[in-house]
Enzyme design. Structure first.
Site, PDB file in Angstrom:
ATOM      1  N   ARG A  17     -14.265  -5.535  -4.182  1.00 16.68           N
ATOM      2  CA  ARG A  17     -14.863  -4.610  -3.210  1.00 16.68           C
ATOM      3  C   ARG A  17     -16.387  -4.623  -3.368  1.00 16.68           C
ATOM      4  O   ARG A  17     -17.139  -4.612  -2.395  1.00 16.68           O
ATOM      5  CB  ARG A  17     -14.329  -3.181  -3.412  1.00 16.68           C
ATOM      6  N   ASP A  24       0.883  -1.183   0.000  1.00 13.57           N
ATOM      7  CA  ASP A  24       0.000   0.000   0.000  1.00 13.57           C
ATOM      8  C   ASP A  24       0.915   1.226   0.000  1.00 13.57           C
ATOM      9  O   ASP A  24       2.137   1.107   0.196  1.00 13.57           O
ATOM     10  CB  ASP A  24      -0.894  -0.042   1.258  1.00 13.57           C
TER      11      ASP A  24
HETATM   12  N1  NVA Z   1      -3.495   3.494   3.569  1.00  9.81           N
HETATM   13  C1  NVA Z   1      -4.183   4.257   2.561  1.00  9.81           C
HETATM   14  C2  NVA Z   1      -5.277   3.443   1.958  1.00  9.81           C
HETATM   15  C3  NVA Z   1      -6.043   4.100   0.866  1.00  9.81           C
HETATM   16  C4  NVA Z   1      -7.166   3.245   0.337  1.00  9.81           C
HETATM   17  C5  NVA Z   1      -4.738   5.523   3.173  1.00  9.81           C
HETATM   18  O1  NVA Z   1      -5.248   5.471   4.296  1.00  9.81           O
HETATM   19  O2  NVA Z   1      -4.634   6.574   2.544  1.00  9.81           O
HETATM   20  N1   CP Z   2      -8.814   1.016  -1.773  1.00 12.35           N
HETATM   21  C1   CP Z   2      -9.609   2.053  -1.490  1.00 12.35           C
HETATM   22  O1   CP Z   2     -10.219   2.135  -0.429  1.00 12.35           O
HETATM   23  O2   CP Z   2      -9.680   2.972  -2.486  1.00 12.35           O
HETATM   24  P1   CP Z   2     -10.397   4.382  -2.396  1.00 12.35           P
HETATM   25  O3   CP Z   2      -9.583   5.247  -1.479  1.00 12.35           O
HETATM   26  O4   CP Z   2     -10.385   4.886  -3.817  1.00 12.35           O
HETATM   27  O5   CP Z   2     -11.793   4.188  -1.875  1.00 12.35           O
END
Ligand code: NVA
Ligand code: CP
Length: 309
Positions: free
Chosen positions: A292, A224
């Site tokens: 999802r 991530d």
């Molecule tokens: N770890 C990331 C995930 C985004 C879907 C965030 O919190 O920005």
């Molecule tokens: N993976 C995820 O939650 O993507 P978004 O931030 O686009 O919703």
């Protein structure tokens, strides 16, 4: 599954191993067209204080496919942005909509909504967890390997919200979760301890500080972003700290030959993941994004009681 009706989903650990497995099975059946859920006349409110593509669209389309609807209640367009208290907002919205999906910073704010709301509250991402994402992730792993128990998922990168939910949900499903991260970027010790307790003797939840040690022999490699939403000012420092932690083809070569590559998205090619790993034949990243939709339909059906008996 009936026991989930009316419940909140604030953390991956809010549900039992059996309920987690049942949600994955339901999501798989829905995806294959083997079952249906009817949420006609039901409404889901979306309160998103952070940006979103996948979560917002997948919840909106999920409700539409099940016969219900969503209402965008972003703080900018509601009175929340002008300071209306959570206690009032949650009680009022409970009189109009059937569930709330909330994306915010503090887990405590989500918990406050859940405290005051008389309807299910769903965590659509907080700084602490991203439980809807983990359901889709393990559904993707299950599709590839048939069953997930006993598999090893290696997460390389920041010990963040996504890592936390992968650890907790993995523990419930009997998946070994190995988090590899630089010193100083480990998951929360409290979440690690909770996941290890949930795992018991069934699987191992561990943290290592070397990328190859994290991925060796694993059936899934996951990463991530290094700077999550709200950490934009730390981006430069984090890029320096995470040098050498890119999920690339070299790292993939250390994993099980059948391993799949996962990323919750959005992704930054050349930082946490190489373009080759992302677009290569091992990548299931876009199936994961699609999942999802299926996982959240299952979740909505369970929480709102729309499943066929
Ligand atoms: N770890 C990331 C995930 C985004 C879907 C965030 O919190 O920005
Ligand atoms: N993976 C995820 O939650 O993507 P978004 O931030 O686009 O919703």
């Amino acid at each position: 599954m009936a026991a989930l009706q009316g419940r909140d989903f604030l953390s991956s650990a809010d549900i039992t191993p059996e309920q987690t497995q049942a949600l994955l099975a339901l999501a798989s059946d829905l995806k294959a067209g083997r079952t249906r859920i009817d949420l006609s006349g039901r409404s889901l409110g979306l309160i998103f204080s952070k940006a979103s593509t996948r979560t917002r669209v997948s919840f909106t389309v999920a409700m539409a496919r099940l016969g219900g609807q969503t209402i965008d209640l972003n703080p900018q367009v509601s009175q929340v942005g002008r300071g209306e208290p959570v206690a009032d907002t949650a009680r009022v919205l409970s009189r109009y909509v059937d569930a709330l999906a909330i994306r915010t910073f503090a887990q405590e704010e989500l918990q406050e909504y859940a405290h005051w709301a008389s309807i299910p509250v769903i965590n659509a991402l907080t700084d602490l967890e991203h439980p809807c994402q983990a359901l889709a992730d393990y559904l993707t792993l299950q599709e590839r390997f048939g069953a997930v128990e006993g598999l090893t998922l290696a997460y390389v990168g920041d010990g963040n919200n996504v890592a936390h939910s992968l650890m907790l949900c993995g523990a419930l499903l009997g998946v070994n979760v190995r988090v590899g991260c630089p010193q100083g970027y480990a998951p929360s010790p409290a979440v690690l301890q909770q996941a290890q307790q949930l795992a018991g003797d069934r699987c191992r939840i561990e943290v290592v500080h070397e990328p190859v040690a994290a991925v060796r022999g694993a059936q899934a490699l996951y990463t991530d972003v290094w700077a999550s939403m709200g950490q934009e000012e730390e981006k430069g420092a984090r890029e320096r700290a995470f040098a050498g932690w890119c999920l690339n083809e070299e790292l993939l070569a250390e994993a099980d030959g059948r391993a799949i590559v996962l990323h919750c998205l959005p992704a930054y090619r050349g930082l946490e993941i190489s373009a080759g790993a992302m677009e290569g034949s091992s990548s299931r990243i876009f199936d994961q994004a699609e999942n999802r939709l299926h996982a959240q339909q299952a979740l909505l059906g369970a929480l709102l009681g729309g499943c066929q008996p």
